[in-house]
Scaffold this motif. Structure first.
Motif, PDB file in Angstrom:
ATOM      1  N   PRO A 141       1.324  -1.423   0.311  1.00  0.00           N
ATOM      2  CA  PRO A 141      -0.235  -0.187  -0.187  1.00  0.00           C
ATOM      3  C   PRO A 141       1.237   1.516  -0.448  1.00  0.00           C
ATOM      4  CG  PRO A 141       0.041  -1.360   2.007  1.00  0.00           C
ATOM      5  CD  PRO A 141       0.442  -2.094   1.222  1.00  0.00           C
ATOM      6  N   HIS A 142       2.031   1.168   0.207  1.00  0.00           N
ATOM      7  CA  HIS A 142       2.490   2.242   0.494  1.00  0.00           C
ATOM      8  C   HIS A 142       4.224   2.022  -0.281  1.00  0.00           C
ATOM      9  CE1 HIS A 142       0.189   4.070   3.210  1.00  0.00           C
ATOM     10  NE2 HIS A 142       0.047   3.223   4.455  1.00  0.00           N
ATOM     11  N   ALA A 143       5.098   2.886  -1.380  1.00  0.00           N
ATOM     12  CA  ALA A 143       5.725   2.739  -1.966  1.00  0.00           C
ATOM     13  C   ALA A 143       6.809   3.537  -1.496  1.00  0.00           C
ATOM     14  CB  ALA A 143       6.044   3.123  -3.506  1.00  0.00           C
ATOM     15  N   LEU A 144       8.331   3.117  -1.122  1.00  0.00           N
ATOM     16  CA  LEU A 144       9.555   3.984  -0.064  1.00  0.00           C
ATOM     17  C   LEU A 144      10.419   4.405  -1.027  1.00  0.00           C
ATOM     18  CD1 LEU A 144      11.139   0.741   1.505  1.00  0.00           C
ATOM     19  CD2 LEU A 144       9.454   2.652   1.841  1.00  0.00           C
ATOM     20  N   GLY A 145      10.338   5.848  -0.928  1.00  0.00           N
ATOM     21  CA  GLY A 145      10.817   6.802  -1.725  1.00  0.00           C
ATOM     22  C   GLY A 145      10.272   7.465  -3.212  1.00  0.00           C
ATOM     23  N   ASP A 146      10.484   7.745  -4.694  1.00  0.00           N
ATOM     24  CA  ASP A 146      10.534   7.774  -5.788  1.00  0.00           C
ATOM     25  C   ASP A 146      10.096   6.696  -6.163  1.00  0.00           C
ATOM     26  OD1 ASP A 146      12.597   7.663  -6.112  1.00  0.00           O
ATOM     27  OD2 ASP A 146      12.981   9.557  -6.930  1.00  0.00           O
ATOM     28  N   ALA A 147       9.980   5.707  -6.128  1.00  0.00           N
ATOM     29  CA  ALA A 147      10.889   3.761  -6.750  1.00  0.00           C
ATOM     30  C   ALA A 147       9.202   4.382  -7.757  1.00  0.00           C
ATOM     31  CB  ALA A 147      10.650   2.796  -5.740  1.00  0.00           C
ATOM     32  N   GLY A 148       8.110   3.667  -7.027  1.00  0.00           N
ATOM     33  CA  GLY A 148       7.339   3.440  -8.057  1.00  0.00           C
ATOM     34  C   GLY A 148       7.038   2.708  -9.010  1.00  0.00           C
ATOM     35  N   PRO A 149       6.348   2.974 -10.179  1.00  0.00           N
ATOM     36  CA  PRO A 149       6.876   2.006 -11.290  1.00  0.00           C
ATOM     37  C   PRO A 149       7.575   1.461 -11.552  1.00  0.00           C
ATOM     38  CG  PRO A 149       5.332   3.987 -11.853  1.00  0.00           C
ATOM     39  CD  PRO A 149       6.292   4.278 -10.889  1.00  0.00           C
ATOM     40  N   ARG A 150       8.691   1.800 -11.141  1.00  0.00           N
ATOM     41  CA  ARG A 150      10.314   1.376 -11.887  1.00  0.00           C
ATOM     42  C   ARG A 150      10.719   0.012 -10.896  1.00  0.00           C
ATOM     43  NH1 ARG A 150      14.401   5.775 -10.595  1.00  0.00           N
ATOM     44  NH2 ARG A 150      13.266   6.074  -8.803  1.00  0.00           N
ATOM     45  N   THR A 151      10.164  -0.338 -10.010  1.00  0.00           N
ATOM     46  CA  THR A 151      10.049  -1.576  -9.448  1.00  0.00           C
ATOM     47  C   THR A 151       9.305  -2.927 -10.096  1.00  0.00           C
ATOM     48  OG1 THR A 151       8.071  -1.052  -8.117  1.00  0.00           O
ATOM     49  CG2 THR A 151       9.813  -0.722  -6.693  1.00  0.00           C
ATOM     50  N   LEU A 152       8.474  -2.580 -10.752  1.00  0.00           N
ATOM     51  CA  LEU A 152       8.169  -3.398 -11.627  1.00  0.00           C
ATOM     52  C   LEU A 152       9.024  -3.892 -13.165  1.00  0.00           C
ATOM     53  CD1 LEU A 152       4.597  -1.656 -12.408  1.00  0.00           C
ATOM     54  CD2 LEU A 152       5.580  -3.454 -10.958  1.00  0.00           C
ATOM     55  N   ALA A 153      10.176  -2.845 -13.456  1.00  0.00           N
ATOM     56  CA  ALA A 153      10.939  -3.812 -14.452  1.00  0.00           C
ATOM     57  C   ALA A 153      11.768  -5.284 -14.141  1.00  0.00           C
ATOM     58  CB  ALA A 153      12.389  -3.130 -14.088  1.00  0.00           C
ATOM     59  N   PRO A 154      11.639  -5.649 -15.745  1.00  0.00           N
ATOM     60  CA  PRO A 154      11.307  -5.196 -16.559  1.00  0.00           C
ATOM     61  C   PRO A 154       9.642  -5.063 -17.838  1.00  0.00           C
ATOM     62  CG  PRO A 154      11.927  -7.243 -17.106  1.00  0.00           C
ATOM     63  CD  PRO A 154      11.707  -6.975 -15.590  1.00  0.00           C
ATOM     64  N   PHE A 155       8.914  -5.197 -16.494  1.00  0.00           N
ATOM     65  CA  PHE A 155       7.673  -5.162 -17.605  1.00  0.00           C
ATOM     66  C   PHE A 155       7.016  -3.523 -16.796  1.00  0.00           C
ATOM     67  CE2 PHE A 155       8.495  -9.911 -16.536  1.00  0.00           C
ATOM     68  CZ  PHE A 155       7.600 -10.528 -17.927  1.00  0.00           C
ATOM     69  N   ALA A 156       7.066  -2.887 -17.412  1.00  0.00           N
ATOM     70  CA  ALA A 156       6.903  -1.756 -17.631  1.00  0.00           C
ATOM     71  C   ALA A 156       5.060  -1.861 -17.339  1.00  0.00           C
ATOM     72  CB  ALA A 156       6.453  -1.105 -18.683  1.00  0.00           C
ATOM     73  N   GLN A 157       4.484  -1.210 -16.960  1.00  0.00           N
ATOM     74  CA  GLN A 157       2.501  -0.008 -16.072  1.00  0.00           C
ATOM     75  C   GLN A 157       2.031  -0.721 -17.583  1.00  0.00           C
ATOM     76  OE1 GLN A 157       1.024  -0.775 -13.666  1.00  0.00           O
ATOM     77  NE2 GLN A 157      -0.694  -1.319 -14.443  1.00  0.00           N
ATOM     78  N   GLU A 158       2.649  -0.191 -18.578  1.00  0.00           N
ATOM     79  CA  GLU A 158       1.929  -1.018 -20.517  1.00  0.00           C
ATOM     80  C   GLU A 158       1.887  -1.792 -21.015  1.00  0.00           C
ATOM     81  OE1 GLU A 158       4.124   1.675 -19.091  1.00  0.00           O
ATOM     82  OE2 GLU A 158       3.240   3.330 -19.565  1.00  0.00           O
ATOM     83  N   ARG A 159       3.195  -2.658 -20.397  1.00  0.00           N
ATOM     84  CA  ARG A 159       2.650  -3.440 -20.921  1.00  0.00           C
ATOM     85  C   ARG A 159       1.810  -4.690 -20.031  1.00  0.00           C
ATOM     86  NH1 ARG A 159       8.029  -8.225 -21.661  1.00  0.00           N
ATOM     87  NH2 ARG A 159       7.141  -9.920 -21.911  1.00  0.00           N
ATOM     88  N   LEU A 160       1.965  -4.602 -18.943  1.00  0.00           N
ATOM     89  CA  LEU A 160       1.093  -5.164 -17.643  1.00  0.00           C
ATOM     90  C   LEU A 160      -0.310  -5.227 -18.324  1.00  0.00           C
ATOM     91  CD1 LEU A 160       2.524  -5.075 -14.106  1.00  0.00           C
ATOM     92  CD2 LEU A 160       2.853  -7.056 -15.927  1.00  0.00           C
ATOM     93  N   ASP A 161      -0.469  -3.835 -18.265  1.00  0.00           N
ATOM     94  CA  ASP A 161      -2.528  -3.145 -19.127  1.00  0.00           C
ATOM     95  C   ASP A 161      -2.695  -4.356 -20.217  1.00  0.00           C
ATOM     96  OD1 ASP A 161      -2.125  -1.344 -17.278  1.00  0.00           O
ATOM     97  OD2 ASP A 161      -2.046   0.013 -17.950  1.00  0.00           O
ATOM     98  N   SER A 162      -1.508  -4.728 -21.372  1.00  0.00           N
ATOM     99  CA  SER A 162      -1.389  -5.064 -22.430  1.00  0.00           C
ATOM    100  C   SER A 162      -2.030  -6.954 -22.276  1.00  0.00           C
ATOM    101  CB  SER A 162      -0.872  -5.481 -22.999  1.00  0.00           C
ATOM    102  OG  SER A 162       0.502  -5.565 -22.867  1.00  0.00           O
ATOM    103  N   LEU A 163      -1.737  -7.322 -20.845  1.00  0.00           N
ATOM    104  CA  LEU A 163      -1.811  -8.667 -20.504  1.00  0.00           C
ATOM    105  C   LEU A 163      -3.417  -9.257 -20.212  1.00  0.00           C
ATOM    106  CD1 LEU A 163       1.936  -9.755 -18.730  1.00  0.00           C
ATOM    107  CD2 LEU A 163       1.163 -10.021 -21.416  1.00  0.00           C
ATOM    108  N   ARG A 164      -3.143 -10.348 -20.102  1.00  0.00           N
ATOM    109  CA  ARG A 164      -4.883 -11.228 -19.885  1.00  0.00           C
ATOM    110  C   ARG A 164      -3.944 -11.227 -17.939  1.00  0.00           C
ATOM    111  NH1 ARG A 164      -6.675 -17.018 -21.118  1.00  0.00           N
ATOM    112  NH2 ARG A 164      -8.898 -17.275 -19.160  1.00  0.00           N
ATOM    113  N   ARG A 165      -5.506 -10.773 -17.671  1.00  0.00           N
ATOM    114  CA  ARG A 165      -5.505 -10.703 -16.108  1.00  0.00           C
ATOM    115  C   ARG A 165      -6.216 -12.112 -15.700  1.00  0.00           C
ATOM    116  NH1 ARG A 165      -6.779  -5.669 -13.520  1.00  0.00           N
ATOM    117  NH2 ARG A 165      -4.637  -4.939 -13.744  1.00  0.00           N
TER     118      ARG A 165
END
Length: 204
Positions: A110-134
Motif C-alpha cells: 500500500p505504500h511505496a518507498l521514496g520515488d521508486a514507483g513504477p520502476r519496481t515493476l522493471a522489466p515489465f512496464a505498466q503499459e505492458r502489464l495493461d496489455s496482458l490477460r489478467r
C-alpha cells in the motif's frame, strides 16, 4: 515452505552463474533436510571443482548448465514441473527474452518507498502489464495482488515479445502473505525435452 503441511516439499533452487555461494549459508547447511539445487555455468564449475564437491558433500545438487534455460531443464530432470522464480530484474529479463515466463504475479504494497514507483515493476512496464490477460486480482493481507498470463509465442523471440508455453491455471494467490512493493511472482513449467521450460517471477 514454512508452516504449510504438504506431502511434497518444493526443491529450493539457486541460479548462481559464477558459483559464488558461500558454503556456510543456511541454504547449504540445511540441504540435507531440504532438497536444494545450485546451478552455475560449466566454466564456473570447471574453475571451482572443490566448491562443487563441497556442495555435493552437503547434499546440494550442484548443476552445471548453459544459462537459465539449461538450469530449468536440469530442474525438470530432478522432478520439477513448475518453478516459482523470486529474483531481480536481471534474471527476469533473461527469462523473458528467452520466452520462458508463463504467469506473472504482481504484488504491490500500500505504500511505496521514496520515488521508486513504477520502476519496481522493471522489466515489465505498466503499459505492458495493461496489455496482458489478467487471470486474478485481489488482496493478500494489505497488499494488492494481480495474476497475469503471458500469451504464447515461439521461444527465442525478442525481449519485447511475449513468452510462450502452457501452464496450470492458478485460482488463488500463493500462501505467502507479505511481498515487497512491486514484487513479481513468475511461474515456469520445467520440461526435460525441448522446448525449454517456463517460469514464474518475483524479486526479493
Amino acid at each position: 515452505v514454512r508452516g504449510v503441511g504438504a506431502r511434497r516439499m518444493p526443491l529450493r533452487a539457486v541460479w548462481d552463474p559464477r558459483l559464488t555461494i558461500a558454503l556456510d549459508r543456511a541454504l547449504v547447511r540445511t540441504a540435507l533436510d531440504h532438497r536444494t539445487g545450485v546451478g552455475c555455468t560449466p566454466a564456473a564449475a570447471a574453475a571451482a571443482p572443490a566448491r562443487v564437491a563441497a556442495l555435493r558433500a552437503a547434499r546440494a545438487a550442484a548443476v552445471a548448465a548453459a544459462g537459465a534455460a539449461g538450469f530449468l531443464r536440469a530442474l525438470a530432470a530432478l522432478g520439477c514441473a513448475t518453478v516459482l522464480v523470486e529474483a531481480g530484474p536481471g534474471l527476469v529479463r533473461a527469462l523473458d527474452a528467452a520466452s520462458l515466463i508463463d504467469d506473472l504475479w504482481v504484488f504491490t504494497a500500500p505504500h511505496a518507498l521514496g520515488d521508486a514507483g513504477p520502476r519496481t515493476l522493471a522489466p515489465f512496464a505498466q503499459e505492458r502489464l495493461d496489455s496482458l490477460r489478467r487471470l486474478w486480482a485481489g488482496r493478500r493481507g494489505a497488499d494488492r495482488g494481480d495474476l497475469y498470463r503471458l500469451p504464447a509465442q515461439a521461444p527465442g523471440a525478442t525481449a519485447r515479445s511475449k513468452p510462450a508455453g502452457k501452464t496450470r491455471s492458478t485460482r488463488s494467490p500463493p500462501s505467502r502473505a507479505h511481498w515487497p512493493s512491486g514484487s513479481r511472482a513468475t511461474r515456469t513449467r520445467a520440461s526435460s525435452a525441448p522446448p525449454a521450460p517456463r517460469s514464474v517471477h518475483s524479486p526479493t
